[in-house]
Design a protein around this motif. Structure first.
Motif, PDB file in Angstrom:
ATOM      1  N   PHE A  70      45.230  71.241  81.704  1.00  0.00           N
ATOM      2  CA  PHE A  70      46.602  70.722  81.571  1.00  0.00           C
ATOM      3  C   PHE A  70      46.837  69.582  82.561  1.00  0.00           C
ATOM      4  CE2 PHE A  70      50.967  70.557  83.155  1.00  0.00           C
ATOM      5  CZ  PHE A  70      51.591  70.125  81.991  1.00  0.00           C
ATOM      6  N   TYR A 212      52.347  84.389  80.095  1.00  0.00           N
ATOM      7  CA  TYR A 212      50.885  84.359  79.961  1.00  0.00           C
ATOM      8  C   TYR A 212      50.284  84.453  81.362  1.00  0.00           C
ATOM      9  CZ  TYR A 212      51.749  79.263  80.568  1.00  0.00           C
ATOM     10  OH  TYR A 212      52.169  78.033  81.016  1.00  0.00           O
ATOM     11  N   LYS A 342      40.417  69.111  75.508  1.00  0.00           N
ATOM     12  CA  LYS A 342      40.554  70.262  74.587  1.00  0.00           C
ATOM     13  C   LYS A 342      39.895  69.987  73.231  1.00  0.00           C
ATOM     14  CE  LYS A 342      44.906  71.817  76.714  1.00  0.00           C
ATOM     15  NZ  LYS A 342      46.345  72.118  76.569  1.00  0.00           N
TER      16      LYS A 342
HETATM   17  O1  DWN Z   1      53.503  75.930  83.605  1.00  0.00           O
HETATM   18  C1  DWN Z   1      52.715  75.210  83.045  1.00  0.00           C
HETATM   19  C2  DWN Z   1      53.230  74.035  82.292  1.00  0.00           C
HETATM   20  C3  DWN Z   1      53.957  73.085  83.196  1.00  0.00           C
HETATM   21  O2  DWN Z   1      52.204  73.304  81.683  1.00  0.00           O
HETATM   22  C4  DWN Z   1      51.260  75.436  83.096  1.00  0.00           C
HETATM   23  N1  DWN Z   1      50.992  76.804  83.382  1.00  0.00           N
HETATM   24  C5  DWN Z   1      50.494  74.988  81.898  1.00  0.00           C
HETATM   25  C6  DWN Z   1      51.210  74.024  81.002  1.00  0.00           C
HETATM   26  O3  DWN Z   1      51.791  74.763  79.924  1.00  0.00           O
HETATM   27  P1  DWN Z   1      51.678  74.253  78.404  1.00  0.00           P
HETATM   28  O4  DWN Z   1      50.250  73.991  78.071  1.00  0.00           O
HETATM   29  O5  DWN Z   1      52.399  75.241  77.561  1.00  0.00           O
HETATM   30  O6  DWN Z   1      52.450  72.870  78.537  1.00  0.00           O
HETATM   31  P2  DWN Z   1      53.163  71.870  77.536  1.00  0.00           P
HETATM   32  O7  DWN Z   1      53.589  70.708  78.325  1.00  0.00           O
HETATM   33  O8  DWN Z   1      54.209  72.560  76.724  1.00  0.00           O
HETATM   34  O9  DWN Z   1      52.012  71.438  76.502  1.00  0.00           O
HETATM   35  C7  DWN Z   1      50.969  70.619  76.890  1.00  0.00           C
HETATM   36  C8  DWN Z   1      49.970  70.445  75.740  1.00  0.00           C
HETATM   37  O10 DWN Z   1      50.619  69.871  74.631  1.00  0.00           O
HETATM   38  C9  DWN Z   1      48.837  69.508  76.138  1.00  0.00           C
HETATM   39  O11 DWN Z   1      47.612  70.008  75.603  1.00  0.00           O
HETATM   40  C10 DWN Z   1      49.195  68.201  75.465  1.00  0.00           C
HETATM   41  C11 DWN Z   1      49.933  68.671  74.238  1.00  0.00           C
HETATM   42  N2  DWN Z   1      50.895  67.701  73.695  1.00  0.00           N
HETATM   43  C12 DWN Z   1      50.588  67.017  72.528  1.00  0.00           C
HETATM   44  O12 DWN Z   1      49.518  67.249  71.929  1.00  0.00           O
HETATM   45  N3  DWN Z   1      51.484  66.090  72.065  1.00  0.00           N
HETATM   46  C13 DWN Z   1      52.054  67.466  74.364  1.00  0.00           C
HETATM   47  C14 DWN Z   1      52.950  66.532  73.920  1.00  0.00           C
HETATM   48  C15 DWN Z   1      54.245  66.258  74.638  1.00  0.00           C
HETATM   49  C16 DWN Z   1      52.647  65.808  72.712  1.00  0.00           C
HETATM   50  O13 DWN Z   1      53.419  64.959  72.225  1.00  0.00           O
END
Ligand code: DWN
Ligand code: SAH
Ligand code: ZN
Length: 397
Positions: A70, A212, A342
């Protein structure tokens, strides 16, 4: 099973058990399927200090290492949010002051602090993301923050005028050690500002996917107020933030600044709503089952009609949803994601392949599960062209 509170030693009251779960961010190659790590994901409330927490959690080294996938910079809205947070914190310190960030990840927030003239230092145990920060010339110590690393930082770099932590305090099992470290590392008139997903938003929206392996705690203001006082500091203000599905920002000091009215307002609200008692969590557990069942039925109905369903964003959160409902590549054919680390790997436990985001437009799938529902605004804006339908896992529950 260790059912003792990690904060005060009280006996936890368990209210939900998701069963066996893999690590949320352990995306796999196909030859790794047979050696996946599992643990039991269950959550309890401490009746003494009111901290909601995982009953068991994997060793942090298994999660935060040289392969943490991440990157904070993966969301445009979060980048804006962090730069606004920098301006907000600058209201408490002076340009040129020393700012330390716990869990600085790829250096997104510290870059903004540095642009505003601050001296910065990150502490980040996941070496691959820390490397991205170092490439931006953000000084970063690759380690876990706790009272011991804090004393090393203090002797090498001196005390900080501000310590910042976003979406990381809830990841650290030994919170008392972290807070002792913060106490010792912070100047007497400094501020410690942190933010994490807020329990009231999680329970209200039945966003159970915020639970999680990495999210060891679900913070309420009442529980934070107690642990901060216990560690000799003062929670003087809180402010609700509209990111990651609803977060709370906590402002802490060592001196005796006046306590802002937001503290009483939210503590009273939590009391009235019953956040310090088990009943609200037992009701949540029932809603989680219903939500998960309903979500899977929606997918099954579409599938039975011959529809193809994909996922949008391979988030950590999706691991809980997919594994709890037992949804695999028979129901969701692939997940599009922007993170190269990923790509072509498979989701933990359910083995759905992750595909580069660039293919999403070309494929224009008819049904996409929006696993990054917390970034809905940003994503709907970006995908205005999309003629298919987004399904949000726990909407309408
Ligand atoms: O607390 C945590 C938060 C801050 O980030 C960590 N434990 C881990 C992580 O959680 P997450 O993976 O649920 O975070 P996000 O920000 O909801 O999602 C990130 C994922 O989504 C990345 O793999 C990138 C992807 N993404 C995408 O593919 N297209 C994200 C966006 C905004 C997009 O437009
Ligand atoms: N602060 C960033 C990253 C959040 S993800 C943001 O808000 O986007 C959680 C981060 O905390 C990961 O980068 C992880 O490696 C880090 N982390 C986990 N345990 C930690 C600890 N004990 N000390 C410092 N960072 C930690
Ligand atoms: Zn407790």
């Amino acid at each position: 099973m260790n059912n003792r509170c990690k904060v005060c030693g009280g006996v936890l009251k368990q209210f939900i058990d998701f069963g066996k779960m893999p690590l949320a961010n352990r995306f796999l190659k196909s030859n790794e399927f047979d050696k996946e790590y599992y643990f039991n994901l269950a959550v309890g409330l401490c009746p003494i200090c009111h901290m909601v927490q995982l009953i068991n959690q994997p060793n942090p080294n298994l999660m935060f290492n040289n392969e943490y996938p991440f990157f904070s910079s993966s969301s445009t809205i979060m980048k804006t949010h962090f730069s606004e947070m920098v301006d907000n914190v600058l209201g408490f310190i002076k340009p040129g002051d020393f700012v330390i960030e716990i869990g600085s990840n790829d250096g997104t927030m510290l870059s903004s602090f540095r642009e505003k003239g601050c001296n910065v230092l990150g502490i980040e145990p996941s070496s691959n993301v820390a490397k991205v920060a170092s490439l931006k010339d953000i000084p970063t110590i690759v380690d876990f923050f706790n009272e011991y690393t804090a004393s090393y930082i203090c002797s090498e770099y001196g005390k900080a005028n501000a310590i910042i932590a976003t979406n990381v305090m809830c990841h650290i099992p030994d919170l008392n050690s972290v807070l002792q470290g913060v106490y010792n590392l912070l100047e007497d008139n400094g501020v410690f500002v942190f933010e994490d997903p807020y329990i009231v938003d999680i329970i209200d929206n039945v966003s159970y996917d915020q639970i999680y392996d990495e999210h060891v705690f679900l913070f309420s203001i009442s529980s934070i107020h107690k642990i901060i006082s216990r560690n000799g500091m003062r929670l003087f203000m809180v402010s609700h933030q509209n990111v990651h599905g609803g977060s709370m920002r906590y402002y802490i000091c060592k001196d005796n600044r006046p306590i802002h009215s937001s503290i009483n307002k939210f503590i009273n609200l939590e009391n009235i709503l019953g956040y310090n008692y088990i009943d609200i969590y037992n009701r949540f557990a029932i809603k989680v089952k219903e939500s998960s069942f309903r979500f899977k039925s929606i997918l099954e109905e579409l599938k039975n009609c011959g529809e193809n369903i994909v996922g949008y964003a391979a988030t950590s959160k999706s691991t809980t949803i997919l594994n709890y409902a037992n949804i695999d590549n028979n129901l969701i054919s692939c997940i599009y994601d922007t993170t190269p680390e990923k790509w072509y790997k498979y989701t933990p436990g359910t083995h759905i392949q992750i595909i580069p985001y660039s293919k999403f437009k070309k494929d224009n799938p008819r049904h996409s599960v929006l696993f990054a529902w917390n970034h809905k605004k940003e994503i709907l804006e970006k995908e205005k062209w999309y003629s298919g339908k987004f399904i949000i896992p726990h909407e309408n529950i």
